[in-house]
Design a protein around this motif. Structure first.
Motif, PDB file in Angstrom:
ATOM      1  N   UNK A   1       0.819  -1.213   0.000  1.00 22.23           N
ATOM      2  CA  UNK A   1       0.000   0.000   0.000  1.00 22.23           C
ATOM      3  C   UNK A   1       0.857   1.269   0.000  1.00 22.23           C
ATOM      4  N   UNK A   2       2.158   1.121   0.303  1.00 22.19           N
ATOM      5  CA  UNK A   2       3.049   2.280   0.328  1.00 22.19           C
ATOM      6  C   UNK A   2       3.945   2.362  -0.904  1.00 22.19           C
ATOM      7  N   UNK A   3       3.727   1.492  -1.872  1.00 27.56           N
ATOM      8  CA  UNK A   3       4.519   1.546  -3.107  1.00 27.56           C
ATOM      9  C   UNK A   3       4.274   2.886  -3.808  1.00 27.56           C
ATOM     10  N   UNK A   4       5.203   3.297  -4.665  1.00 21.27           N
ATOM     11  CA  UNK A   4       4.978   4.531  -5.436  1.00 21.27           C
ATOM     12  C   UNK A   4       3.691   4.412  -6.256  1.00 21.27           C
ATOM     13  N   UNK A   5       2.912   5.477  -6.263  1.00 19.08           N
ATOM     14  CA  UNK A   5       1.638   5.441  -6.996  1.00 19.08           C
ATOM     15  C   UNK A   5       1.860   5.427  -8.515  1.00 19.08           C
ATOM     16  N   UNK A   6       3.009   5.917  -8.929  1.00 21.47           N
ATOM     17  CA  UNK A   6       3.336   5.923 -10.344  1.00 21.47           C
ATOM     18  C   UNK A   6       3.637   4.495 -10.809  1.00 21.47           C
ATOM     19  N   UNK A   7       2.909   3.953 -11.797  1.00 20.91           N
ATOM     20  CA  UNK A   7       3.128   2.570 -12.253  1.00 20.91           C
ATOM     21  C   UNK A   7       4.566   2.299 -12.688  1.00 20.91           C
ATOM     22  N   UNK A   8       5.205   3.281 -13.328  1.00 22.05           N
ATOM     23  CA  UNK A   8       6.578   3.080 -13.784  1.00 22.05           C
ATOM     24  C   UNK A   8       7.526   2.927 -12.602  1.00 22.05           C
ATOM     25  N   UNK A   9       7.305   3.717 -11.556  1.00 20.40           N
ATOM     26  CA  UNK A   9       8.157   3.618 -10.374  1.00 20.40           C
ATOM     27  C   UNK A   9       7.930   2.292  -9.652  1.00 20.40           C
ATOM     28  N   UNK A  10       6.671   1.835  -9.621  1.00 17.36           N
ATOM     29  CA  UNK A  10       6.373   0.543  -8.983  1.00 17.36           C
ATOM     30  C   UNK A  10       7.060  -0.588  -9.729  1.00 17.36           C
ATOM     31  N   UNK A  11       7.011  -0.515 -11.062  1.00 15.53           N
ATOM     32  CA  UNK A  11       7.682  -1.524 -11.868  1.00 15.53           C
ATOM     33  C   UNK A  11       9.176  -1.506 -11.625  1.00 15.53           C
ATOM     34  N   UNK A  12       9.728  -0.305 -11.520  1.00 14.09           N
ATOM     35  CA  UNK A  12      11.158  -0.155 -11.260  1.00 14.09           C
ATOM     36  C   UNK A  12      11.523  -0.713  -9.888  1.00 14.09           C
ATOM     37  N   UNK A  13      10.601  -0.532  -8.943  1.00 11.12           N
ATOM     38  CA  UNK A  13      10.820  -1.038  -7.577  1.00 11.12           C
ATOM     39  C   UNK A  13      10.925  -2.555  -7.584  1.00 11.12           C
TER      40      UNK A  13
ATOM     41  N   UNK B   1       4.343 -13.433  -1.773  1.00  9.24           N
ATOM     42  CA  UNK B   1       4.387 -13.771  -3.194  1.00  9.24           C
ATOM     43  C   UNK B   1       3.131 -13.353  -3.926  1.00  9.24           C
ATOM     44  N   UNK B   2       1.973 -13.563  -3.320  1.00 10.73           N
ATOM     45  CA  UNK B   2       0.716 -13.180  -3.962  1.00 10.73           C
ATOM     46  C   UNK B   2       0.609 -11.667  -4.094  1.00 10.73           C
ATOM     47  N   UNK B   3       0.968 -10.958  -3.034  1.00 11.25           N
ATOM     48  CA  UNK B   3       0.856  -9.495  -3.055  1.00 11.25           C
ATOM     49  C   UNK B   3       1.713  -8.897  -4.163  1.00 11.25           C
ATOM     50  N   UNK B   4       2.981  -9.302  -4.235  1.00 10.61           N
ATOM     51  CA  UNK B   4       3.888  -8.718  -5.226  1.00 10.61           C
ATOM     52  C   UNK B   4       3.489  -9.126  -6.641  1.00 10.61           C
ATOM     53  N   UNK B   5       3.214 -10.428  -6.856  1.00 12.75           N
ATOM     54  CA  UNK B   5       2.947 -10.895  -8.229  1.00 12.75           C
ATOM     55  C   UNK B   5       1.594 -10.419  -8.757  1.00 12.75           C
ATOM     56  N   UNK B   6       0.626 -10.188  -7.879  1.00 14.20           N
ATOM     57  CA  UNK B   6      -0.690  -9.724  -8.331  1.00 14.20           C
ATOM     58  C   UNK B   6      -0.726  -8.218  -8.561  1.00 14.20           C
ATOM     59  N   UNK B   7       0.299  -7.525  -8.072  1.00  9.79           N
ATOM     60  CA  UNK B   7       0.319  -6.066  -8.202  1.00  9.79           C
ATOM     61  C   UNK B   7       1.464  -5.571  -9.093  1.00  9.79           C
ATOM     62  N   UNK B   8       2.079  -6.484  -9.832  1.00 12.97           N
ATOM     63  CA  UNK B   8       3.178  -6.070 -10.713  1.00 12.97           C
ATOM     64  C   UNK B   8       3.346  -7.072 -11.844  1.00 12.97           C
ATOM     65  N   UNK B   9       4.060  -6.644 -12.870  1.00 12.52           N
ATOM     66  CA  UNK B   9       4.383  -7.545 -13.980  1.00 12.52           C
ATOM     67  C   UNK B   9       5.641  -8.332 -13.637  1.00 12.52           C
ATOM     68  N   UNK B  10       5.746  -9.505 -14.221  1.00  6.81           N
ATOM     69  CA  UNK B  10       6.927 -10.335 -13.987  1.00  6.81           C
ATOM     70  C   UNK B  10       8.149  -9.651 -14.599  1.00  6.81           C
ATOM     71  N   UNK B  11       9.196  -9.438 -13.783  1.00  4.62           N
ATOM     72  CA  UNK B  11      10.417  -8.802 -14.313  1.00  4.62           C
ATOM     73  C   UNK B  11      11.046  -9.662 -15.406  1.00  4.62           C
ATOM     74  N   UNK B  12      11.645  -9.020 -16.360  1.00  5.48           N
ATOM     75  CA  UNK B  12      12.274  -9.747 -17.463  1.00  5.48           C
ATOM     76  C   UNK B  12      13.463 -10.564 -16.954  1.00  5.48           C
ATOM     77  N   UNK B  13      13.618 -11.745 -17.528  1.00  3.08           N
ATOM     78  CA  UNK B  13      14.764 -12.571 -17.202  1.00  3.08           C
ATOM     79  C   UNK B  13      14.629 -13.372 -15.911  1.00  3.08           C
ATOM     80  N   UNK B  14      13.484 -13.294 -15.251  1.00  2.00           N
ATOM     81  CA  UNK B  14      13.299 -14.023 -13.988  1.00  2.00           C
ATOM     82  C   UNK B  14      12.762 -15.416 -14.292  1.00  2.00           C
ATOM     83  N   UNK B  15      13.434 -16.421 -13.776  1.00  7.61           N
ATOM     84  CA  UNK B  15      13.009 -17.809 -13.946  1.00  7.61           C
ATOM     85  C   UNK B  15      12.474 -18.338 -12.616  1.00  7.61           C
TER      86      UNK B  15
END
Length: 884
Positions: free
Chosen positions: A479-491, A539-553
């Motif tokens: 709930x405290x992640x950056x509100x900007x989607x790009x910043x959240x993705x970067x996080x 795991x559910x919180x992070x994966x449901x609120x963000x896209x899978x980072x590239x290169x992650x297996x």
């Protein structure tokens, strides 16, 4: 010993002059010179109260409550504080201003004696001890954490029940004196598990040989493994904070010294605990009472934890200035920080030597340090915890360790994992690390995080622990992640996920990051269920609120831990472990399961209830999609899920609730747990197994669903389910259901026994609005045997005399079964006897029982006696004519 509280109050308000106090009491009561007692006599009575001279003289105040109430108001003390001998009152040392407890007070029951028994009524610790005293010479070991109420329980037993039990305190088992010769039940609170094991075994054997019950209260497990020694570790009920706060709220607001406390403070404390991330630091009643003491003095919510901690300690100092010196406070604060940074010790089991060394200041001899140590222990700031001591209350130590003005951990560099990772890997300190991160790192900076993760050496303990800890911290505070989607993705992209998964494969489930947000009671560590649940939530919180980072297996075994990144590969039937409550009941997980279910693209439900994931049941029930649910899925539904569903439904509209109720009701068709498939049978089962939901379901369930169940399975099963269960239905729904049953089940409706069962649901209003329903029931009654008709008639005369009168007149005129007609006359109230007599006189024929009816009731007829007598005369005259 006199009443020191009253003496001090009179000294402060009236400069010690009882006469001035007496004069003011008389003035407040508006007494004249002629009224007794006069000023001098009243002053003497006040002096007797202070000196506690004799019960007889003190009793005068009890018999004159107006004088007592006025004295209480003037000096600011309660009746208990004024009347009870000081030795019979017990103060809360964490909250000195709180009204002391007397023998007439009731504590709030917040303990579950057996954690496995969810339906057992909560008890106080005093009750748990008292319930064990059966006179059967049993031995019970109660494990209670610091702040759980051991001292209070022993004090209550000593002060109020000293003739019935022998209660005492001891340092450890070997320090316990021989049990009393008079063979009273023996209760002892001990602090330490220290002592020679041989001596401990010998002491326990001595205690076991005692001729009466023995109860040991300790903050640790029984050190001797012996099946003959009963062991109990009570747990606090889930809502213990709310319950205890409600009890204290009433106690403070009803006292004569409520201060700044008002009706909002209770909720403010709960909000503040949540906002300040203090769950792990308010673990026991004692710690909550200490926090209430601070809010009592200053209820403003904005105050930081550091300030509250210092304020509480300063207030405690003001009440115990003879016990501890002012400079001791600063030494104590420094020692807490010093002890926390000492990696060699366990924070929850600090030894005497470690505390002693940390408290020693320059140019001070051992006696002075020892005096400081014993004073702190006497004040309750250091409390025994089995093998060592812990700082109490823990929220105070958390506040002292983390001044809000600092940008980093106390004397620790956040940018360097070596400086704090070791503490995250230490169970006894990990909850503090989580708190520090919450206080100082809640504004996520992706660039700073990337730099930190890049500098990590995950081959070291510090780097390994810091990586896990921060990942879980980020997941817990989405709930405290950056509100900007790009910043959240970067996080999220800043996290070295492949390193994290490599650690998981090497070492199994996360080892250090998972205990956060789960307050621990005692010092036993974190269960695997809590670790798995925390892992799942992260795991559910992070994966449901963000896209899978590239290169992650993601290893296949962890796809269900990060489902938001593997939606197209998931099947609900493949989740592992699938069933059972291996996870900790959590609203967060239930909410996340709803989000996950909405996003899943290839949902396949398992065919067997054994494979149905219990965690998903609320989501499946709340989903607006019509999933082909296993009919016996409710077997996995538990009370926590029910409570979650109730809270979730409270915010939904009526249409949504109606659909949910229909779905739930249909699932009852296949549940073998229901003893009957009838409407009443289902309601009975719902009331027993889903108490939290039964009201919502029955209030919103459409009549059509109930009617269909009634047609297919019956309204109720005679001899199995009590039709009174139908009373839980809304009035109009119940009436519509019964009316349909009468229409469509003529054979059942005409059964006198079943018709009789419906009578309790009838009221005058219902009869007026539902003539057809009432007529249907009456039709069934007409076929009943005479005894049943008597019962029916009596009931209808009570609830609707007009309808009963009409039925009596109809039967009289129709010349139907003579006995049935007589039943309506026999059961009529006296107020209608005159009217009934007139009906018989006006009728074309006279029933053969009419004369006996008059004779039997004449003596009790009152004003109707004349009418009954006239009818009797007429009948006798007709009989004479027939004879002649």
């Amino acid at each position: 010993m006199g009443n020191e509280s009253l003496d001090k109050a009179v000294q402060a308000k009236f400069k010690g002059k009882n006469l001035s106090c007496a004069r003011q009491i008389r003035k407040q009561l508006g007494l004249t010179d002629e009224d007794k007692p006069n000023e001098k006599s009243l002053a003497i009575k006040i002096g007797e109260l202070i000196e506690q001279k004799s019960p007889a003289r003190i009793n005068w105040w009890r018999t004159h409550p107006n004088f007592l109430k006025t004295l209480c108001e003037l000096v600011g003390l309660s009746e208990d504080e004024i009347l009870s001998p000081p030795d019979n009152l017990i103060q809360f040392r964490e909250f000195p201003e709180l009204t002391p407890i007397s023998i007439n007070d009731g504590l709030e029951p917040i303990w579950k004696p057996h954690s496995s028994n969810s339906i057992e009524r909560p008890k106080t610790l005093f009750e748990i001890v008292a319930n064990h005293l059966t006179g059967k010479s049993s031995f019970l070991w109660l494990c209670i954490p610091p702040g759980g109420g051991k001292t209070l329980t022993i004090q209550m037993l000593q002060k109020w029940y000293s003739n019935e039990v022998h209660a005492c305190f001891a340092k450890d088992l070997t320090d316990i004196e021989c049990t009393p010769a008079n063979a009273l039940p023996f209760i002892c609170s001990i602090d330490s598990s220290n002592g020679n094991s041989l001596k401990i075994e010998r002491k326990i054997r001595t205690l076991k040989s005692h001729s009466n019950d023995v109860v040991i209260l300790a903050p640790f497990k029984n050190p001797i493994i012996d099946e003959s020694l009963s062991y109990l570790k009570p747990s606090l009920i889930s809502e213990w904070r709310e319950r205890l706060l409600g009890w204290m709220d009433g106690r403070i607001r009803n006292s004569l010294r409520p201060g700044k406390w008002n009706s909002e403070v209770k909720e403010r404390i709960l909000e503040w605990i949540q906002k300040s991330h203090l769950d792990p630091f308010v673990r026991t009643p004692g710690e909550l009472i200490a926090l209430c003491a601070e809010f009592y003095r200053d209820p403003e919510q904005e105050i930081f934890l550091y300030e509250r901690a210092v304020n509480w300690m300063n207030s405690q100092f003001s009440h115990n200035s003879t016990m501890i010196q002012k400079n001791d406070l600063e030494i104590y604060r420094k020692s807490i920080s010093q002890l926390f940074k000492n990696r060699a010790l366990c924070w929850e089991k600090i030894s005497f030597k470690e505390i002693f060394d940390s408290l020693k200041s320059e140019n001070e001899n051992k006696d002075q340090t020892a005096q400081r140590y014993f004073s702190l222990k006497e004040m309750g700031w250091l409390r025994s915890a089995g093998e060592g001591f812990e700082v109490f209350p823990s929220w105070v130590s958390a506040g002292i360790l983390s001044p809000e003005e600092s940008e980093k951990l106390p004397d620790l560099d956040f940018d360097d994992a070596k400086d704090w990772g070791w503490a995250a890997a230490d169970h006894s300190r990990s909850q503090w690390i989580d708190y520090f991160l919450s206080e100082h790192f809640l504004k996520f900076d992706p660039d700073k995080l990337k730099k930190f993760f890049d500098s990590l050496d995950s081959e070291t303990l510090e780097g390994f622990a810091a990586l896990e800890t921060l990942i879980f911290f980020i997941g817990n505070h989405s709930d405290s992640w950056p509100k900007n989607p790009m910043k959240s993705k970067k996080l999220v992209n800043a996290i070295p996920w492949n390193q994290f998964f490599e650690n998981l494969e090497n070492y199994g489930i996360p080892l250090v990051g998972t205990p956060f947000k789960f307050p621990l009671l005692g010092t036993e560590g974190v269960s695997s269920c809590k670790r798995l649940s925390a892992f799942l939530k992260m795991g559910w919180t992070i994966s449901l609120n963000s896209e899978k980072p590239e290169g992650v297996e993601i290893p296949e075994i962890y796809r269900w831990i990060f489902p938001g990144w593997n939606l197209e590969q998931l099947r609900l039937s493949e989740i592992y472990p699938s069933s059972g409550n291996w996870w900790i009941d959590s609203d967060d997980l239930f909410e996340l399961s709803i989000q996950l279910l909405e996003k899943m693209t290839n949902l396949e439900l398992p065919e067997s209830v054994d494979d149905t994931p219990a965690l998903f049941i609320p989501a499946l029930l709340l989903s607006e999609k019509e999933w082909p649910l296993p009919k016996n899925i409710l077997e996995q539904q538990n009370k926590s899920a029910d409570k979650f569903l109730k809270r979730n439904l409270s915010g939904k509209d009526t249409d949504f609730k109606r659909k949910f109720s229909q779905k739930f009701w249909r699932l009852l068709d296949g549940s073998p747990k229901t003893k009957s498939s009838t409407v009443a049978g289902r309601i009975s089962w719902l009331s027993s197994h889903h108490r939290s939901l039964v009201q919502t379901i029955l209030e919103t369930l459409p009549l059509e669903a109930l009617v269909q169940t009634s047609k297919n399975h019956g309204l109720w099963e005679i001899g199995t389910n009590d039709p009174k269960e139908l009373s839980l239905l809304p009035t109009q729904t119940r009436l519509g259901l019964i009316q349909d049953w009468i229409l469509n089940s003529p054979k059942q409706a005409s059964d006198a026994f079943q018709a009789e069962q419906l009578l309790p649901f009838l009221t005058p209003e219902i009869i007026e609005e539902n003539e057809f329903l009432f007529d249907g029931i009456l039709e069934a009654l007409r076929t009943a045997n005479t005894m049943k008709v008597y019962e029916f008639a009596a009931h209808i005369w009570r609830i609707h005399p007009e309808k009963a009168l009409n039925e009596a007149e109809r039967l009289l005129k129709s010349q139907e079964t003579s006995d049935n007609a007589r039943a309506w006359f026999e059961r009529a109230p006296v107020s209608h006897w005159s009217v009934l007599a007139q009906l018989i006189r006006q009728n074309e024929f006279t029933p053969d029982w009419a004369k006996l009816w008059c004779q039997f009731h004449l003596k009790d007829a009152g004003s109707a006696a004349d009418d009954l007598f006239e009818l009797m005369k007429e009948i006798s005259g007709k009989e004479k004519q027939i004879k002649t």
